[in-house]
Design a protein around this motif. Structure first.
Motif, PDB file in Angstrom:
ATOM      1  N   PHE A  39       0.821  -1.226   0.000  1.00 15.05           N
ATOM      2  CA  PHE A  39       0.000   0.000   0.000  1.00 15.05           C
ATOM      3  C   PHE A  39       0.850   1.270   0.000  1.00 15.05           C
ATOM      4  O   PHE A  39       0.407   2.319   0.463  1.00 15.05           O
ATOM      5  N   ARG A  53      -0.737   4.397  -1.294  1.00 15.56           N
ATOM      6  CA  ARG A  53      -2.111   4.687  -0.868  1.00 15.56           C
ATOM      7  C   ARG A  53      -2.143   5.792   0.191  1.00 15.56           C
ATOM      8  O   ARG A  53      -1.241   5.915   1.019  1.00 15.56           O
ATOM      9  N   SER A  54      -3.245   6.574   0.171  1.00 14.98           N
ATOM     10  CA  SER A  54      -3.433   7.616   1.184  1.00 14.98           C
ATOM     11  C   SER A  54      -4.001   6.969   2.452  1.00 14.98           C
ATOM     12  O   SER A  54      -4.527   5.850   2.400  1.00 14.98           O
ATOM     13  N   ALA A  95      -6.699   7.718   3.978  1.00 13.72           N
ATOM     14  CA  ALA A  95      -8.150   7.519   3.867  1.00 13.72           C
ATOM     15  C   ALA A  95      -8.489   6.251   3.082  1.00 13.72           C
ATOM     16  O   ALA A  95      -9.440   5.544   3.419  1.00 13.72           O
ATOM     17  N   SER A  96      -7.688   5.934   2.058  1.00 13.26           N
ATOM     18  CA  SER A  96      -8.025   4.790   1.197  1.00 13.26           C
ATOM     19  C   SER A  96      -7.652   3.444   1.822  1.00 13.26           C
ATOM     20  O   SER A  96      -7.928   2.392   1.257  1.00 13.26           O
ATOM     21  N   LEU A  97      -6.999   3.491   3.000  1.00 15.28           N
ATOM     22  CA  LEU A  97      -6.516   2.233   3.594  1.00 15.28           C
ATOM     23  C   LEU A  97      -7.540   1.551   4.507  1.00 15.28           C
ATOM     24  O   LEU A  97      -7.367   0.387   4.859  1.00 15.28           O
ATOM     25  N   ASP A 101     -10.455   0.197   4.311  1.00 18.45           N
ATOM     26  CA  ASP A 101     -11.197  -1.042   4.028  1.00 18.45           C
ATOM     27  C   ASP A 101     -10.501  -1.938   3.002  1.00 18.45           C
ATOM     28  O   ASP A 101     -11.159  -2.608   2.210  1.00 18.45           O
ATOM     29  N   VAL A 102      -9.161  -2.004   3.041  1.00 18.10           N
ATOM     30  CA  VAL A 102      -8.476  -2.946   2.146  1.00 18.10           C
ATOM     31  C   VAL A 102      -8.757  -4.379   2.613  1.00 18.10           C
ATOM     32  O   VAL A 102      -9.026  -4.606   3.795  1.00 18.10           O
ATOM     33  N   GLU A 158      -5.487  -8.432  -0.310  1.00 16.38           N
ATOM     34  CA  GLU A 158      -4.642  -7.309  -0.767  1.00 16.38           C
ATOM     35  C   GLU A 158      -3.476  -7.095   0.198  1.00 16.38           C
ATOM     36  O   GLU A 158      -2.349  -6.845  -0.209  1.00 16.38           O
ATOM     37  N   ALA A 179      -0.077   7.969   6.844  1.00 13.99           N
ATOM     38  CA  ALA A 179      -0.812   6.782   6.385  1.00 13.99           C
ATOM     39  C   ALA A 179      -0.427   5.550   7.205  1.00 13.99           C
ATOM     40  O   ALA A 179      -1.221   4.621   7.339  1.00 13.99           O
TER      41      ALA A 179
END
Ligand code: NAP
Length: 384
Positions: free
Chosen positions: A179, A182-183, A185-187, A189-190, A194, A302
């Motif tokens: 990741f 990745r920001s 915020a985008s982490l 619900d991975v 993944e 992050a």
């Protein structure tokens, strides 16, 4: 190199990723394997026991009919339970590779060092949770502590022949995990799949998740502090996605020494067995022209577990043990689908605040903190 000079080998966690690679290295080096241990009495472990007929075998936590099956196949070559694991680690004159996962490896690490053995340590949780206790065991027993982690093996190789006073910084490289780009915020619900898909290393599930959160890198910072005796201000982390530079040392004159190679754990495992000598290894000659190497600062927002790890390391005493135990609980909860990826740091931070700081003198002290942190972290995971 004289192979007969290599000490006989005990492999703890023989069925795991580190364990099986160690056995492959041992076979190539023609080193005698005198002990094998795993948690369960699995068919895979029975196969390994068959391949190494001279090895004492320990099943630390047999389930169902595993005990009876192992006894009927292996007779009095097999022993059971955590105490037998510790006894195996104290086998006289051995090199003990500790590839057990989790805090369960601590007592065996202590026993190996107290017995004066060479401990080739992959089980970083031993050093993170029980650093002061392992240091005391090394001093008391005269054992030798060598890293198996690729980053620390790289540091050892850069530091060999150097004066530790001339070191400015140790710089650990991090692949950044799956990741990296990745920001925060985008982490949130991975998925588990993944998070398990590490871009450069093929490893067991816990360390794969710890790599994705950068918790693993924080553990490695603490590990480096105990292995090389430098303060946290002199230990840095840089993201290097290609995992070709395994770590670097910066000296007081501004020179940098780096250790490079293909990411392959068989290399640091072999070095821990043959140190200070080198022996031909499994890799092809490295082609520098085929690689572009890049470096960047870690995204500390992050991946908040990196700074939390530094903080726990600086607090010292029981704080790193809490970090390790709470993370183990949080990672398992994530793997089981009980909490989201974004909740892992919240569980770890909550446990670090809730468990009172204290000094660690014995394995029992560490296990007490470990149990308390697990209980707090389990409660926190239940409310995430
Ligand atoms: N894999 C890597 O590339 C890598 C790199 C650097 C450091 N490390 C570190 O090396 C250690 C092992 O990692 P891994 O990836 O090899 O893990 P893994 O593949 O999950 O293997 C873990 C091994 O430990 C055994 N084990 C688990 N609990 C035990 C217990 N209570 N008593 C005795 N044996 C027990 C397992 O036996 P069963 O099979 O019976 O469950 C298995 O043999 C970890 O500390 C990890 O952080 C790994």
């Amino acid at each position: 190199m004289d192979r007969s000079a290599l000490k006989p080998l005990v492999v703890l966690g023989a069925t795991g990723s580190i364990g099986t690679q160690t056995l492959e290295v041992a076979s190539r080096l023609d080193v005698a394997v005198v002990g094998l241990a795993a948690r369960r009495g699995s068919p895979a472990f029975l196969d390994l026991a068959d391949q190494h007929p001279d090895a004492a075998v320990v099943v630390a936590a047999p389930a169902g009919d595993e005990r009876a099956r192992f006894e009927s196949k292996l007779g009095n070559r097999v022993r059971f339970g955590p105490d037998s694991l510790v006894e195996l680690a104290a086998s006289p004159g051995a090199t003990v590779v500790n590839g057990v996962v989790g805090a369960a490896g601590l007592e065996a690490s202590v026993a190996a060092l107290q017995a004066g053995n060479r401990l080739a340590l992959a089980n970083k949780e031993s050093l993170v949770a029980g650093g002061p206790v392992l240091e005391a065991a090394r001093t008391a027993g005269g054992g030798e502590l060598l890293p198996v982690d690729s980053e620390h093996s790289a540091l050892l190789q850069c530091l060999t022949g150097e004066d530790i006073e001339a070191v400015g910084r140790l710089i650990l490289t991090a692949s950044g995990g799956p990741f990296r780009e990745r920001s925060a915020a985008s982490l949130a619900d991975v998925t588990v799949a993944e998070a398990l898909a590490h871009p450069t290393w093929d490893m067991g599930p816990r360390i794969s998740i710890d790599s994705a959160t950068l918790m693993n890198k924080a553990f490695e910072v603490i590990e480096a502090h105990f292995l090389f005796g430098l303060p946290y201000d002199q230990i840095d982390v840089v993201v290097h996605p290609q995992s070709i530079v395994h770590s670097l040392v910066e000296f007081v004159d501004g020179s940098l020494k780096a250790h490079l190679g293909e990411p392959d754990m068989r290399v640091p495992i072999q070095f821990a067995l043959t140190f200070p000598d080198r022996h031909p290894g499994p890799l092809q000659p490295f082609s520098l022209a085929d690689h572009t190497l890049t470096f960047q600062e870690p995204d500390r927002q992050a991946f908040p577990l990196l700074d939390l790890g530094y903080e726990a390391g600086r607090r010292g005493g029981s704080a790193p043990a809490v970090l390790n135990a709470a993370d183990e609980i949080a990672v398992q909860a994530f793997l089981d689908g009980r909490i989201g990826f974004g909740a892992i740091p919240r569980v770890v931070e909550g446990a670090l605040e809730a468990v009172a700081l204290r000094e660690l003198h014995t394995v029992a002290d560490v296990m007490e903190v470990d149990a308390e942190a697990r209980s707090v972290a389990s409660e926190l995971a239940g409310t995430c």
